[in-house]
Design a protein around this motif. Structure first.
Motif, mmCIF file in Angstrom:
data_model
loop_
_atom_site.group_PDB
_atom_site.id
_atom_site.type_symbol
_atom_site.label_atom_id
_atom_site.label_comp_id
_atom_site.label_asym_id
_atom_site.label_seq_id
_atom_site.Cartn_x
_atom_site.Cartn_y
_atom_site.Cartn_z
ATOM 1 N N VAL A 66 0.852 -1.182 0.000
ATOM 2 C CA VAL A 66 0.000 0.000 0.000
ATOM 3 C C VAL A 66 0.890 1.235 0.000
ATOM 4 O O VAL A 66 2.095 1.153 0.246
ATOM 5 N N SER A 67 0.279 2.373 -0.281
ATOM 6 C CA SER A 67 0.979 3.641 -0.135
ATOM 7 C C SER A 67 -0.023 4.702 0.287
ATOM 8 O O SER A 67 -1.230 4.579 0.013
ATOM 9 N N ARG A 68 0.441 5.741 0.949
ATOM 10 C CA ARG A 68 -0.438 6.837 1.379
ATOM 11 C C ARG A 68 0.323 8.143 1.144
ATOM 12 O O ARG A 68 0.846 8.770 2.067
ATOM 13 N N LYS A 69 0.352 8.535 -0.105
ATOM 14 C CA LYS A 69 1.052 9.770 -0.478
ATOM 15 C C LYS A 69 0.167 10.996 -0.288
ATOM 16 O O LYS A 69 0.662 12.117 -0.128
ATOM 17 N N GLU A 70 -1.140 10.781 -0.357
ATOM 18 C CA GLU A 70 -2.094 11.868 -0.149
ATOM 19 C C GLU A 70 -3.121 11.377 0.854
ATOM 20 O O GLU A 70 -3.382 10.176 0.938
ATOM 21 N N LYS A 71 -3.725 12.297 1.565
ATOM 22 C CA LYS A 71 -4.679 11.912 2.605
ATOM 23 C C LYS A 71 -5.874 11.179 2.025
ATOM 24 O O LYS A 71 -6.410 10.247 2.636
ATOM 25 N N ARG A 72 -6.341 11.557 0.852
ATOM 26 C CA ARG A 72 -7.579 11.016 0.324
ATOM 27 C C ARG A 72 -7.414 9.663 -0.348
ATOM 28 O O ARG A 72 -8.388 8.949 -0.526
ATOM 29 N N ASN A 73 -6.199 9.274 -0.741
ATOM 30 C CA ASN A 73 -6.002 8.063 -1.539
ATOM 31 C C ASN A 73 -5.195 6.996 -0.811
ATOM 32 O O ASN A 73 -4.200 7.309 -0.126
ATOM 33 N N PHE A 74 -5.600 5.751 -0.994
ATOM 34 C CA PHE A 74 -4.914 4.641 -0.316
ATOM 35 C C PHE A 74 -4.975 3.419 -1.239
ATOM 36 O O PHE A 74 -5.785 2.510 -1.045
ATOM 37 N N PRO A 75 -4.152 3.370 -2.279
ATOM 38 C CA PRO A 75 -4.209 2.256 -3.218
ATOM 39 C C PRO A 75 -3.645 0.954 -2.652
ATOM 40 O O PRO A 75 -2.716 0.960 -1.835
ATOM 41 N N LEU A 76 -4.223 -0.151 -3.105
ATOM 42 C CA LEU A 76 -3.758 -1.496 -2.745
ATOM 43 C C LEU A 76 -3.077 -2.089 -3.977
ATOM 44 O O LEU A 76 -3.677 -2.130 -5.051
ATOM 45 N N ILE A 77 -1.862 -2.550 -3.796
ATOM 46 C CA ILE A 77 -1.054 -3.046 -4.907
ATOM 47 C C ILE A 77 -0.764 -4.528 -4.700
ATOM 48 O O ILE A 77 -0.309 -4.936 -3.624
ATOM 49 N N LEU A 78 -1.035 -5.302 -5.759
ATOM 50 C CA LEU A 78 -0.648 -6.707 -5.769
ATOM 51 C C LEU A 78 0.437 -6.851 -6.827
ATOM 52 O O LEU A 78 0.160 -6.778 -8.013
ATOM 53 N N GLU A 79 1.678 -7.000 -6.388
ATOM 54 C CA GLU A 79 2.819 -7.031 -7.309
ATOM 55 C C GLU A 79 2.805 -8.273 -8.179
ATOM 56 O O GLU A 79 3.113 -8.220 -9.364
ATOM 57 N N SER A 80 2.456 -9.408 -7.609
ATOM 58 C CA SER A 80 2.436 -10.667 -8.349
ATOM 59 C C SER A 80 1.266 -11.504 -7.830
ATOM 60 O O SER A 80 1.438 -12.403 -7.006
ATOM 61 N N PRO A 81 0.053 -11.184 -8.307
ATOM 62 C CA PRO A 81 -1.142 -11.847 -7.767
ATOM 63 C C PRO A 81 -1.100 -13.365 -7.932
ATOM 64 O O PRO A 81 -0.585 -13.888 -8.934
ATOM 65 N N SER A 82 -1.670 -14.054 -6.959
ATOM 66 C CA SER A 82 -1.792 -15.503 -7.024
ATOM 67 C C SER A 82 -3.247 -15.889 -6.781
ATOM 68 O O SER A 82 -4.020 -15.090 -6.235
#
Lengths: 111, 113
Positions: A66-82
């Protein structure tokens, strides 16, 4: 209208192909979380964030970022989904000790 | 970390009767206990919550009770109606909010006509 917005709502992908699920809230909430929901297991926390640039692992963080670069956004990242990451995902936001507002959910299938 | 147990997993009641769902928690530092309702295909939504300085809270047909000593809390729905059919989740937190909620596994409440 106060809301938490996730995109996409539905996603079918193949094993190993990186993907991002976006989450955005317009309520100026400090706290944001990602959960996955699986039958019989309830809602399990993946990652959470208490403010910009502050993130921490929940109960099931393996395979996610995850990352939280801005207060409003919180993306979920799957680098290599299984395939074991096939699930229904919810983003949530709140003030401290306040009601958690959930997004509409993202149903992910990994084949 | 916190562990929340929820019972029963399925509850079937006749319309008009009462329903009770029970949860226990493990962390004595937990101080916020919300209940969420999730209708089929929809997102969880808060229906009632209670904080550790209160023993009971009511909102129309819904009430929640908290026993801090025994570390358990319960949801009571009276005069059940068809629209009460849903999955209900309890949760516990020592920080509250979206950062620190630990959920139970859910109770599927079925209202029989």
């Amino acid at each position: 209208e106060a809301q938490v917005t996730q995109n996409p709502r539905y996603l079918i992908t193949v094993t190993g192909k990186k993907l991002t699920v976006t989450c955005s809230q317009n309520m100026n909430h400090e706290y944001m979380s990602w959960y996955r929901q699986d039958p019989g297991l309830g809602l399990r926390q993946i990652y959470y964030s208490m403010n910009v640039e502050v993130t921490d692992k929940g109960d099931v963080p393996e395979g996610y970022k995850v990352s939280r670069k801005e207060k409003r956004n919180f993306p979920l990242i799957l680098e290599s989904p299984s395939p074991n990451q096939t699930s229904l995902y919810f983003c949530a936001s709140s003030l401290r000790q306040g009601e958690a507002f959930f997004g509409q959910g993202t149903r992910l299938t990994v084949v | 970390g916190e562990n929340v147990e929820q019972h029963p997993s399925t509850l079937s009641v006749q319309e008009g009767d009462s329903a009770v769902i029970k949860c226990t928690y493990s962390d004595s530092a937990s101080n916020y206990f919300p209940w969420y309702k999730q209708e089929l295909g929809k997102r969880p939504q808060l229906i009632i919550d209670i904080r550790s300085n209160v023993g009971e809270k009511k909102d129309q047909r819904i009430a929640v009770t908290l026993n801090k000593t025994a570390k358990h809390f319960s949801l009571h729905i009276t005069e059940t109606q068809p629209e009460d059919s849903a999955v209900y989740f309890c949760a516990a937190s020592n920080g509250g909010g979206a950062d620190g909620l630990t959920f139970g596994k859910g109770t599927h409440l079925i209202i029989q006509p």
